[in-house]
Motif scaffolding. Structure first.
Motif, PDB file in Angstrom:
ATOM      1  N   ALA A  68     -43.713 -31.359  27.216  1.00 12.58           N
ATOM      2  CA  ALA A  68     -43.818 -32.461  28.177  1.00 12.58           C
ATOM      3  C   ALA A  68     -42.524 -33.259  28.272  1.00 12.58           C
ATOM      4  CB  ALA A  68     -44.980 -33.378  27.790  1.00 12.58           C
ATOM      5  N   ARG A  69     -41.861 -33.544  27.148  1.00  9.46           N
ATOM      6  CA  ARG A  69     -40.625 -34.337  27.182  1.00  9.46           C
ATOM      7  C   ARG A  69     -39.527 -33.630  27.968  1.00  9.46           C
ATOM      8  NH1 ARG A  69     -42.483 -35.379  22.105  1.00  9.46           N
ATOM      9  NH2 ARG A  69     -41.286 -33.697  21.144  1.00  9.46           N
ATOM     10  N   LEU A  70     -39.422 -32.312  27.810  1.00 12.83           N
ATOM     11  CA  LEU A  70     -38.401 -31.577  28.558  1.00 12.83           C
ATOM     12  C   LEU A  70     -38.724 -31.571  30.040  1.00 12.83           C
ATOM     13  CD1 LEU A  70     -35.904 -29.873  28.828  1.00 12.83           C
ATOM     14  CD2 LEU A  70     -37.233 -27.860  28.177  1.00 12.83           C
ATOM     15  N   ARG A  71     -39.973 -31.416  30.391  1.00  9.97           N
ATOM     16  CA  ARG A  71     -40.350 -31.419  31.805  1.00  9.97           C
ATOM     17  C   ARG A  71     -39.992 -32.749  32.451  1.00  9.97           C
ATOM     18  NH1 ARG A  71     -46.501 -29.722  31.607  1.00  9.97           N
ATOM     19  NH2 ARG A  71     -46.294 -29.618  33.883  1.00  9.97           N
ATOM     20  N   GLN A  72     -40.197 -33.843  31.737  1.00  6.95           N
ATOM     21  CA  GLN A  72     -39.853 -35.154  32.277  1.00  6.95           C
ATOM     22  C   GLN A  72     -38.343 -35.304  32.440  1.00  6.95           C
ATOM     23  OE1 GLN A  72     -41.733 -37.638  29.367  1.00  6.95           O
ATOM     24  NE2 GLN A  72     -43.798 -37.318  30.185  1.00  6.95           N
ATOM     25  N   ARG A  73     -37.584 -34.886  31.438  1.00  7.53           N
ATOM     26  CA  ARG A  73     -36.119 -34.992  31.517  1.00  7.53           C
ATOM     27  C   ARG A  73     -35.563 -34.111  32.626  1.00  7.53           C
ATOM     28  NH1 ARG A  73     -34.551 -39.576  28.922  1.00  7.53           N
ATOM     29  NH2 ARG A  73     -35.439 -39.671  26.819  1.00  7.53           N
ATOM     30  N   LEU A  82     -43.332 -29.230  37.479  1.00  5.69           N
ATOM     31  CA  LEU A  82     -42.286 -28.435  36.833  1.00  5.69           C
ATOM     32  C   LEU A  82     -42.865 -27.625  35.686  1.00  5.69           C
ATOM     33  CD1 LEU A  82     -38.676 -29.602  36.146  1.00  5.69           C
ATOM     34  CD2 LEU A  82     -39.923 -28.370  34.380  1.00  5.69           C
ATOM     35  N   VAL A  83     -42.520 -26.347  35.665  1.00  8.60           N
ATOM     36  CA  VAL A  83     -42.940 -25.440  34.590  1.00  8.60           C
ATOM     37  C   VAL A  83     -41.691 -24.906  33.913  1.00  8.60           C
ATOM     38  CG1 VAL A  83     -44.114 -23.275  34.040  1.00  8.60           C
ATOM     39  CG2 VAL A  83     -45.070 -24.801  35.780  1.00  8.60           C
ATOM     40  N   VAL A  84     -41.632 -25.007  32.600  1.00  2.00           N
ATOM     41  CA  VAL A  84     -40.511 -24.465  31.832  1.00  2.00           C
ATOM     42  C   VAL A  84     -40.789 -22.996  31.547  1.00  2.00           C
ATOM     43  CG1 VAL A  84     -39.150 -24.664  29.717  1.00  2.00           C
ATOM     44  CG2 VAL A  84     -40.096 -26.720  30.785  1.00  2.00           C
ATOM     45  N   PRO A 125     -43.003 -19.503  27.482  1.00  2.00           N
ATOM     46  CA  PRO A 125     -41.955 -20.523  27.495  1.00  2.00           C
ATOM     47  C   PRO A 125     -40.984 -20.306  26.341  1.00  2.00           C
ATOM     48  CG  PRO A 125     -44.017 -21.444  26.685  1.00  2.00           C
ATOM     49  CD  PRO A 125     -44.333 -20.074  27.194  1.00  2.00           C
ATOM     50  N   PRO A 126     -39.792 -20.888  26.427  1.00  2.00           N
ATOM     51  CA  PRO A 126     -38.833 -20.763  25.324  1.00  2.00           C
ATOM     52  C   PRO A 126     -39.390 -21.417  24.057  1.00  2.00           C
ATOM     53  CG  PRO A 126     -37.812 -21.670  27.312  1.00  2.00           C
ATOM     54  CD  PRO A 126     -39.279 -21.689  27.538  1.00  2.00           C
ATOM     55  N   PRO A 127     -38.795 -21.135  22.903  1.00  2.00           N
ATOM     56  CA  PRO A 127     -39.251 -21.774  21.666  1.00  2.00           C
ATOM     57  C   PRO A 127     -39.261 -23.297  21.788  1.00  2.00           C
ATOM     58  CG  PRO A 127     -37.718 -20.001  21.169  1.00  2.00           C
ATOM     59  CD  PRO A 127     -37.717 -20.160  22.651  1.00  2.00           C
ATOM     60  N   VAL A 128     -40.257 -23.922  21.199  1.00  2.00           N
ATOM     61  CA  VAL A 128     -40.425 -25.369  21.314  1.00  2.00           C
ATOM     62  C   VAL A 128     -39.208 -26.110  20.761  1.00  2.00           C
ATOM     63  CG1 VAL A 128     -41.800 -27.337  20.514  1.00  2.00           C
ATOM     64  CG2 VAL A 128     -42.925 -25.259  21.312  1.00  2.00           C
ATOM     65  N   ILE A 129     -38.640 -25.634  19.674  1.00  2.00           N
ATOM     66  CA  ILE A 129     -37.476 -26.310  19.089  1.00  2.00           C
ATOM     67  C   ILE A 129     -36.315 -26.309  20.077  1.00  2.00           C
ATOM     68  CG2 ILE A 129     -35.733 -26.154  17.271  1.00  2.00           C
ATOM     69  CD1 ILE A 129     -37.931 -25.227  15.384  1.00  2.00           C
ATOM     70  N   ASP A 130     -36.094 -25.181  20.774  1.00  2.00           N
ATOM     71  CA  ASP A 130     -35.023 -25.135  21.769  1.00  2.00           C
ATOM     72  C   ASP A 130     -35.339 -26.024  22.960  1.00  2.00           C
ATOM     73  OD1 ASP A 130     -33.632 -23.383  20.197  1.00  2.00           O
ATOM     74  OD2 ASP A 130     -34.255 -21.584  21.275  1.00  2.00           O
ATOM     75  N   GLN A 131     -36.599 -26.108  23.363  1.00  2.00           N
ATOM     76  CA  GLN A 131     -36.968 -27.006  24.451  1.00  2.00           C
ATOM     77  C   GLN A 131     -36.679 -28.460  24.083  1.00  2.00           C
ATOM     78  OE1 GLN A 131     -40.624 -26.387  26.730  1.00  2.00           O
ATOM     79  NE2 GLN A 131     -41.043 -24.588  25.479  1.00  2.00           N
ATOM     80  N   GLU A 132     -37.065 -28.835  22.859  1.00  2.00           N
ATOM     81  CA  GLU A 132     -36.813 -30.208  22.412  1.00  2.00           C
ATOM     82  C   GLU A 132     -35.309 -30.462  22.310  1.00  2.00           C
ATOM     83  OE1 GLU A 132     -37.272 -34.106  20.945  1.00  2.00           O
ATOM     84  OE2 GLU A 132     -38.647 -32.772  22.028  1.00  2.00           O
TER      85      GLU A 132
END
Length: 504
Positions: free
Chosen positions: A151-156, A174-176, A342-349
């Motif tokens: 969610a944080r990446l989608r907002q950014r 938006l979908v990552v 989706p990409p790994p969560v750590i990379d998304q963050e």
């Protein structure tokens, strides 16, 4: 090549056999010997300490030390005081050449298009972002990721696309995803479920798009591109088509920008057929003669899906992309049943933090200056070494077209490879090869060639062109002056996608 003495054999599976086959230390020595001679334990690999292996096997330490001592005596292992017991160098036969993995050709000068400046990847800043992400993610966020993305990446990302690309959206649209092709595959599966059978693609274009459309069970329909971009008038003639993939900001590989009148015409077509435009915004941030062209999605957010990724801005290795879709499609794109991951969560963050800190904007600004300087230098070197050869393509991205009026592009590619230069022929990106496609254009990428390497690369290119010209002259001489095309051309036009297989 990394030092193979750092390899560890601690996790090697050992088949000890039945107790009837002999004492345990004999069976352990036999299992280790088989693992070494069979290549499962590489030369130089460290074996586990005797106490650790004994604990794993549930036996006494004496069993392990006896097995190790036997193999040391036979020459398979070597033991040094204060160091691990290792497989002796040369104890393992080298694999036959036929079983080796073929090494990828890495030329001295790589002028293929589509690759950014990998030397400029912000390693330190990205490593910091990954470290911070790893330390701050909630425990619950380390589970299976939301199919729509963090969610944080989608907002950014939503904020960045509104500000930097003129898009019209909120974060819920938006979908990552794992890059543009992942977005295309998801969209095509959703289109097929809605009854679509065909998807139009630009021709020439990125060949992997057509292959992805086919993989989703749809038929790619090639639509020609001219100096103003996609021929929307020909798109209208394809009655079976209600969706199209297009790169309006900087078409690949021709480098043209979709003209304002064509943009309006394309949006009007989408509204008339209640269709969908898949906008490939792959390198739109890089424009050198003016501000980047805004996203088409901002004109018609109800009929355009905006697709992008960091493959051209940061690195393809990150596999981070996104798709901004109308509400009726965004929910489907983020559903697990359409596939994709989706990409790994750590990379998304990490990317969310990269955006929030302004590091992404700073990287883009520095990249624009670097690519503009490199493009200017490439143009100057081409003018000096290959005077008179036309260059085309918008001052954007990191590729341009070089026309070859008097020799074959395919032959130049061959001659360049002999000189350790990798090039691309424009015709390799065509789905339909027509009689007027004379095979006389190169696609030159300058994203991943160092600034200081540009003069040397162009000199080798000039040598390859000269060699191709000589080959053409020799051919004409042998055939009494009658010109023959280097490659047979198939006549074709806008059709149902059966005019040829996409390259690559």
């Amino acid at each position: 090549m990394a030092d193979d003495r750092t390899d560890s054999a601690w996790g090697t599976f050992l088949e000890l056999g039945d107790p009837a086959d002999g004492p345990l230390h004999v069976r352990l020595a036999r299992a280790l010997r088989t693992a070494v001679t069979g290549g499962r334990i590489a030369s130089g690999s460290a074996l586990p300490p005797s106490r650790s292996l004994a604990a794993d096997l549930g036996c006494s330490r004496w069993v392990v030390t006896e097995a190790y001592a036997q193999l040391v005596a036979e020459g398979y292992l070597e033991a040094r005081s204060g160091s691990a017991t290792r497989v002796r160098a040369g104890a393992v036969a080298a694999p036959e050449a036929g079983g080796a993995v073929a090494a990828r050709w890495e030329p001295e000068f790589d002028l293929l298009p589509g690759v950014p400046d990998l030397r400029a990847f912000p390693r330190r800043r990205w490593a910091e972002a990954v470290r911070e992400a790893t330390g701050t993610l909630e425990w619950a966020e380390l589970g299976y990721p939301d199919a729509a993305g963090l969610a944080r990446l989608r907002q950014r990302l939503a904020a960045y696309l509104v500000r930097g690309r003129g898009a019209s959206l909120d974060a819920r649209q938006l979908v990552v995803c794992a890059g543009t092709l992942d977005a295309v595959l998801r969209l095509c599966r959703a289109l097929r479920a809605e009854g679509h059978t065909h998807v139009a693609v630009e021709d020439p274009g990125w060949s992997r798009l057509g292959a992805t459309v086919r993989a989703a069970g749809l038929v790619p329909v090639p639509v020609p591109v001219d100096g103003d971009g996609l021929r929307v008038d020909l798109l209208r003639g394809a009655r079976q088509v209600r969706s199209v993939i297009v790169a309006p900001a900087h078409q690949f590989p021709t480098g043209v920008v979709l003209a304002p009148a064509r943009r309006a015409e394309l949006v009007a077509w989408a509204r008339e057929v209640d269709g969908l435009v898949l906008e490939d915004d792959y390198d739109a941030e890089f424009r050198y003669d003016r501000h980047p062209v805004g996203a088409l999605q901002g004109m018609a957010p109800e009929h355009v899906v905006l697709m992008g990724s960091v493959s051209k801005t940061l690195s393809p290795a990150l596999r981070i992309g996104w798709a901004v879709a109308p509400p009726r499609w965004s929910a489907v794109l983020g559903a697990e049943h359409v596939g994709g991951m989706p990409p790994p969560v750590i990379d998304q963050e990490a990317f969310a933090r990269f955006l929030a800190a302004g590091a992404y904007d700073r990287h883009l600004r520095a990249s624009r200056l670097r690519y503009k300087r490199r493009r200017d230098r490439l143009l100057a070197e081409l003018a000096a070494s290959l005077p008179g050869l036309p260059v085309s393509g918008a001052a954007a991205g990191f590729h341009l077209l070089l026309s070859l009026p008097d020799c074959s592009a395919a032959v130049v590619v061959e001659e360049a490879a002999r000189r350790d230069v990798r090039l691309a022929d424009l015709d390799d990106h065509r789905m339909v090869r027509t009689a007027d496609a004379a095979g006389r254009t190169l696609v030159l990428g300058y994203g991943n060639v160092a600034d200081q390497a540009v003069p040397g690369a162009v000199r080798r290119l000039a040598e390859a062109v000269a060699a191709a010209r000589r080959r053409g002259q020799d051919r004409e001489h042998r055939h009494g002056g009658v010109h023959e095309h280097d490659h047979e051309r198939d006549r074709g036009s806008l059709g149902d996608g059966g005019g040829g297989e996409p390259a690559g």
